[in-house]
Design an enzyme around this catalytic site. Structure first.
Site, PDB file in Angstrom:
ATOM      1  N   SER A  13       6.651  11.879 -19.029  1.00  0.00           N
ATOM      2  CA  SER A  13       6.875  12.232 -17.680  1.00  0.00           C
ATOM      3  C   SER A  13       7.848  11.729 -16.959  1.00  0.00           C
ATOM      4  CB  SER A  13       5.505  11.990 -17.151  1.00  0.00           C
ATOM      5  OG  SER A  13       4.999  12.341 -15.903  1.00  0.00           O
ATOM      6  N   HIS A  40       6.064  16.638 -18.384  1.00  0.00           N
ATOM      7  CA  HIS A  40       5.473  17.293 -16.877  1.00  0.00           C
ATOM      8  C   HIS A  40       6.708  17.504 -16.197  1.00  0.00           C
ATOM      9  CE1 HIS A  40       1.929  14.216 -17.339  1.00  0.00           C
ATOM     10  NE2 HIS A  40       1.970  15.114 -18.257  1.00  0.00           N
ATOM     11  N   ASP A 133      -1.847  10.540 -18.457  1.00  0.00           N
ATOM     12  CA  ASP A 133      -2.011  11.624 -19.604  1.00  0.00           C
ATOM     13  C   ASP A 133      -1.355  10.958 -20.872  1.00  0.00           C
ATOM     14  OD1 ASP A 133      -2.372  13.973 -20.927  1.00  0.00           O
ATOM     15  OD2 ASP A 133      -0.642  15.027 -19.677  1.00  0.00           O
TER      16      ASP A 133
END
Ligand code: SAM
Lengths: 189, 277
Positions: A13, A40, A133
């Site tokens: 991310s 992401h 995540d």
């Protein structure tokens, strides 16, 4: 059943793109695994990410499409706004279901699906990020026999995600950027 | 936190799918396995079954639970004017051609709670075609259709939908299409009256009419290749000559057996036109 190539899944991310841009140029033409990248990003971003990454490597990079078959030496990028799943036969499935950890694609979703499809022929690497995540997914990868590695939070631009994984999942290796490059480059079939 | 230790095994999933088929006639065996397994896994954990055997027993013995399970297996996520570029192409390239027909018949397959069907109704309305149109909107799930029939959606999404609408080339004030109260937006009867919501299972049910436009977006991605092919033939057989077929952003006719029957109209927006029989 046809045998799947051994698979590396990299999830990241915030702050992970830079790491990939350093890592990819180090991989040789004959790198023997298949790779999936789940990053992401905003839902409306176009295919730019795979274009950007392909400038950094001699391996083939493509945005994952429905029913693509995993091939060794290829890099598949999860498209924006879809989860990416791996079928038992090594083909890919896109899924537009609910976001997970506010994210679609979600790293957990792909880690878990890869673990179910590939078992111990799987390496998962979680990079920098500011989100939870990936942690649960890594644990399941571990339980199903796969190998788990995480970027050393000290070296991550956003340390929350790797920290979270280290505290909740069984992580086989914590690696700084140089070590990650060596690790990925030297992976064997 | 130990929830994720409780995995469904592939064999468990196959057993359940077989039960659903034998007992209720719902055939998920040609759905993408990874996706169905993930959905079943989610329900299994969310509903806190102590063991797979108990999960299976509940499915087999409780038809009420089946309704819930069906909703969970199928992915019902949808939006109004999702992928605005698609609706722009509909407005620009497809609807002007349909305007030449005395009666416009549209089939919206896998319509979920109806947001897309209402979006198309809005386009038709703006092109002054709604009065001579019928939209058949179908789904496998009765419960999402009930929501669709009411035409009532959470108010909190309207800002996003309004944005999508404008991006798709809409020129009106989006809020004129619904009446808002505290939490909900109720879409106008003018739109609702032109949409028929009905249960139709793409796996087992047959064609029920001929259409000039079939819209089936983000449904085929949940099917395996064989089932995709089968359903695409159903669509092809249900389209008039020169009718249009629209799929989701990540779906394609490429590499399917119906590909030779169609010509692309808007590649990126996934619209094709039926050319030969
Ligand atoms: C992700 S939604 C797509 C909604 C909408 N078309 C969109 O793109 O926003 C998929 C829908 O397909 C429906 N579906 C799944 N299997 C089906 C089948 N065999 N027959 C008809 N509909 C089905 C599901 O119930 C769900 O409502």
């Amino acid at each position: 059943m046809k045998s799947l190539p051994t698979l590396l899944v990299i999830g990241g991310s915030a702050g992970s793109l830079e790491v990939l841009m350093q890592l990819l140029p180090e991989l040789k033409m004959d790198w023997p695994l298949a790779m999936i990248i789940v990053l992401h990003r905003k839902a409306d971003s176009e295919t730019l990410l795979s274009d950007l990454l392909s400038t950094k490597t001699c391996l083939c990079v493509k945005e994952a499409e429905e029913k693509d078959i995993l091939l060794a030496g290829c890099i598949y990028v999860a498209p924006a706004d879809y989860h990416l799943l791996i079928e038992p036969d090594g083909s890919l499935t896109l899924d537009a279901s609910e976001k997970v950890h506010y994210s679609r694609p979600s790293i957990d979703v792909t880690f878990i699906s890869a673990a179910e499809a590939c078992g111990d022929r799987l390496y998962c690497l979680l990079l920098s990020g500011a989100n939870m995540d990936g942690a649960e997914g890594l644990q399941i990868v571990h339980e199903l026999g796969g190998f788990t590695a995480v970027q050393d939070p000290e070296t991550a631009e956003a340390s929350f995600m790797p920290k979270c994984a280290i505290s909740t999942a069984k992580v086989d290796k914590v690696l700084n950027i140089r070590e990650m490059i060596d690790f990925v480059r030297d992976l064997k079939e | 936190m130990k929830d994720h230790l409780r995995h469904l095994k592939d064999e468990d999933v196959l057993l359940l799918l077989n039960d659903l088929l034998e007992q209720y006639g719902y055939d998920f065996t040609d759905y993408s396995f990874a996706s169905v397994k993930r959905r079943l896994q989610r329900v299994y954990i969310a509903d806190r079954f102590p063991s797979f055997a108990e999960f299976r027993y509940r499915v087999k013995t409780d038809p009420g639970y089946l309704v819930h399970l069906m909703e969970q297996i199928t992915v019902n996520v949808t939006e109004m004017f999702r992928d605005p570029g698609f609706f722009q192409e509909l407005r620009r390239q497809v609807l002007p051609i349909l305007a030449t027909y005395p009666l416009i018949r549209i089939w919206h397959a896998g319509c979920s709670s109806g947001e897309e069907a209402y979006s198309v109704a809005i386009l038709l309305h703006e092109l002054n075609l709604l009065h001579k149109s019928i939209i058949y909107a179908t789904d496998i799930n009765e419960s999402v259709l009930e929501t669709a029939r009411k035409g009532i959606f959470p108010l909190q999404y309207m800002q996003q939908y309004s944005q999508n609408y404008l991006l798709s080339g809409g020129k009106e004030e989006f809020s004129r299409y619904y009446a808002a109260n505290y939490e909900h937006a109720k879409f106008s009867d003018t739109l609702r009256e032109k949409i028929i919501f009905a249960v139709h299972n793409l796996v087992t049910d047959r064609s029920f009419n001929e259409f000039q436009l079939i819209i089936c977006r983000n449904v085929l991605i949940y099917f395996n290749k064989d089932l995709q092919d089968k359903v695409l033939h159903l669509f092809s057989d249900s389209l008039e000559q020169l009718g249009f077929l629209a799929l989701g952003a990540k779906e394609t006719l490429r590499f399917t057996t119906v590909a030779p029957l169609f010509k692309p109209v808007a590649q990126k927006e996934k619209i094709w036109r039926k050319m030969t029989q």
